[in-house]
Design a protein around this motif. Structure first.
Motif, short mmCIF file in Angstrom:
data_model
loop_
_atom_site.label_atom_id
_atom_site.label_comp_id
_atom_site.label_asym_id
_atom_site.label_seq_id
_atom_site.Cartn_x
_atom_site.Cartn_y
_atom_site.Cartn_z
N ARG A 195 11.95 42.05 -45.49
CA ARG A 195 12.24 42.74 -44.17
C ARG A 195 13.60 43.47 -44.11
O ARG A 195 13.74 44.38 -43.31
N ASN A 196 14.64 42.83 -44.97
CA ASN A 196 15.99 43.46 -44.72
C ASN A 196 15.99 44.85 -45.41
O ASN A 196 16.60 45.80 -45.53
N PRO B 178 18.00 31.71 -53.28
CA PRO B 178 17.75 31.85 -51.85
C PRO B 178 16.81 33.17 -51.74
O PRO B 178 16.25 33.30 -50.71
N PHE B 179 16.99 34.08 -52.59
CA PHE B 179 16.32 35.37 -52.41
C PHE B 179 15.05 35.76 -52.79
O PHE B 179 14.43 36.71 -52.97
N THR C 40 24.00 38.09 -47.03
CA THR C 40 23.26 37.95 -45.83
C THR C 40 21.84 38.51 -46.11
O THR C 40 20.70 37.97 -45.88
N ASN D 255 19.18 36.71 -48.03
CA ASN D 255 18.84 35.33 -47.62
C ASN D 255 19.57 34.14 -47.95
O ASN D 255 19.12 33.04 -48.17
N THR D 256 20.87 34.44 -48.18
CA THR D 256 21.93 33.42 -48.63
C THR D 256 22.61 33.01 -47.26
O THR D 256 23.43 33.74 -46.65
N PRO D 257 22.50 31.76 -46.80
CA PRO D 257 23.14 31.30 -45.93
C PRO D 257 24.66 30.96 -45.77
O PRO D 257 25.20 31.07 -46.85
N ASN E 233 12.10 37.20 -46.10
CA ASN E 233 13.23 37.83 -45.31
C ASN E 233 13.98 38.91 -46.02
O ASN E 233 14.41 39.74 -45.44
N VAL E 234 14.00 39.02 -47.31
CA VAL E 234 14.56 40.10 -48.20
C VAL E 234 13.93 41.15 -47.84
O VAL E 234 14.31 42.21 -47.81
N GLU F 200 11.13 33.49 -53.75
CA GLU F 200 10.16 32.19 -53.46
C GLU F 200 8.69 32.72 -54.10
O GLU F 200 8.21 33.31 -53.12
N HIS G 133 11.71 37.27 -51.56
CA HIS G 133 11.56 36.47 -50.25
C HIS G 133 11.06 37.22 -49.21
O HIS G 133 11.59 38.46 -49.23
#
Length: 350
Positions: A304-305, A268-269, A141, A144-146, A301-302, A271, A299
């Motif tokens: 941010r996490n 996913p993680f 998660t 960024n892995t759905p 999103n990563v 880009e 990425h």
């Protein structure tokens, strides 16, 4: 010589002729056994008078003691001879040098890991270690892995007891969870500076270690080794990624003419993302392109996490298989040789 003296002499002669303990016991039975001659003489005393019993009994006892003494002496002689034979057979030449034990050494993959850590250490990267039993959040998660990603399938990942249906535990499928784990710790350390609008030291770390996936053949193992890398700062570009990976590969393989290419891909993680390919210019692998890892810009999103603002902080990540790097460096064509425990194979690397 009376009958008893003759009997003692016969016993002594028969004992002397016995060459084994078994022969000696057979000879003993002829004189001291239940039907032996001394025993028969003792039984014959019943017909004698009281006075005759005294003198005859004393004489028989003297003869019996002499026979027993001869028996004991012969037993000891046979035991000494057997010991002497054994000592000669097992004799040690104390003047010979001792048998030296073979010195142990590091496993070839461990040698590779130490080499990788040293190279990246010279570039300013820290080394981080993390748990091999990981949570779903850090392993998937946070990266960024759905939830519908194939990697979350039971056929691809080893799930273990513990956790919950919403947050299961698993054997980590890569060392990438250390991206977020290390970054979160780093951010907490400098949170006060971030809150004050100040900068913080760049995150520059590698995470080597064991990883697990449901896969097994000549080039894949259910347990394998990976090295994850992460560099996060306020001005870290894809160019920095290319420079770092190129310098690392050329140093590791000791080849300044090694050619690298970054082939567009998807993770996913990251880009944008890119596969890392290398091409040797000489040797058995000359001219062939070989995929050795994956990479890309982290990425948003990563980021941010990690607890960082992706509008301010940017960076790159990469992951490489240490077993494959070991195979390429030493010319090994079957990954399973690293895990068979064959001392003949492993001793070549000492």
């Amino acid at each position: 010589m009376n009958e008893l003296d003759s009997l003692v002499a016969s016993a002594q002669a028969l004992f002397a002729q016995s060459t084994t303990p078994a022969d000696l016991e057979n000879a003993k039975a002829q004189f001291l056994g239940k039907s032996g001659r001394i025993t028969e003489m003792m039984k014959g005393m019943a017909a004698l008078s009281v006075e005759e019993k005294k003198s005859t009994g004393a004489a028989i006892n003297v003869a019996k003691q002499a026979i027993e003494a001869a028996l004991t002496a012969r037993r000891q002689a046979l035991a000494d001879a057997e010991l002497e034979t054994q000592l000669k057979a097992e004799a040690l030449d104390v003047t010979l040098p001792g048998r030296a034990r073979m010195a142990g050494g590091l496993h070839p993959v461990t040698i590779t890991l130490e080499r990788v850590e040293a190279i990246f250490g010279s570039m300013g990267f820290e080394v981080a270690q993390g748990p091999e039993i990981e949570t779903d959040w850090f392993n998937f998660t946070a990266l960024n892995t759905p939830e519908d990603h194939p990697a979350r399938s039971m056929h691809d990942t080893f799930y273990v007891e513990g956790g919950s249906a919403e947050a299961p535990n698993l054997l980590r499928t890569h060392t990438s969870p250390m991206q977020v784990r290390h970054a979160v710790q780093h951010v907490k350390r400098y949170q006060a500076r971030l809150d004050a609008g100040q900068g913080m030291p760049e995150i520059r770390v590698i995470a080597p270690g064991r990883t697990y996936r449901v896969d097994s053949d000549a080039t894949h193992s259910p347990m394998f080794h990976q090295c994850e890398g992460l560099w996060i700062g306020e001005n870290v570009s894809f160019k920095d990624l290319k420079v770092v990976i190129t310098d690392f590969c050329r140093t590791y393989f000791e080849s300044d003419d090694l050619v690298l290419r970054f082939r567009p891909s998807f993770f996913p993680f990251t880009e944008p993302s890119a596969e890392i390919d290398i091409q040797f210019q000489s040797g058995a692998l000359a001219g062939r392109w070989l995929e050795v890892g994956g990479s890309g810009q982290v990425h948003p999103n990563v980021v941010r996490n990690m607890g960082l603002d992706p509008e301010r902080f940017i960076g790159f990540a990469f992951g490489m298989g240490m077993d494959r790097f070991t195979m390429l460096r030493y010319g090994v064509n079957d990954l399973r040789l690293f895990f068979d425990g064959d001392i003949r194979f492993l001793s070549q690397f000492q």
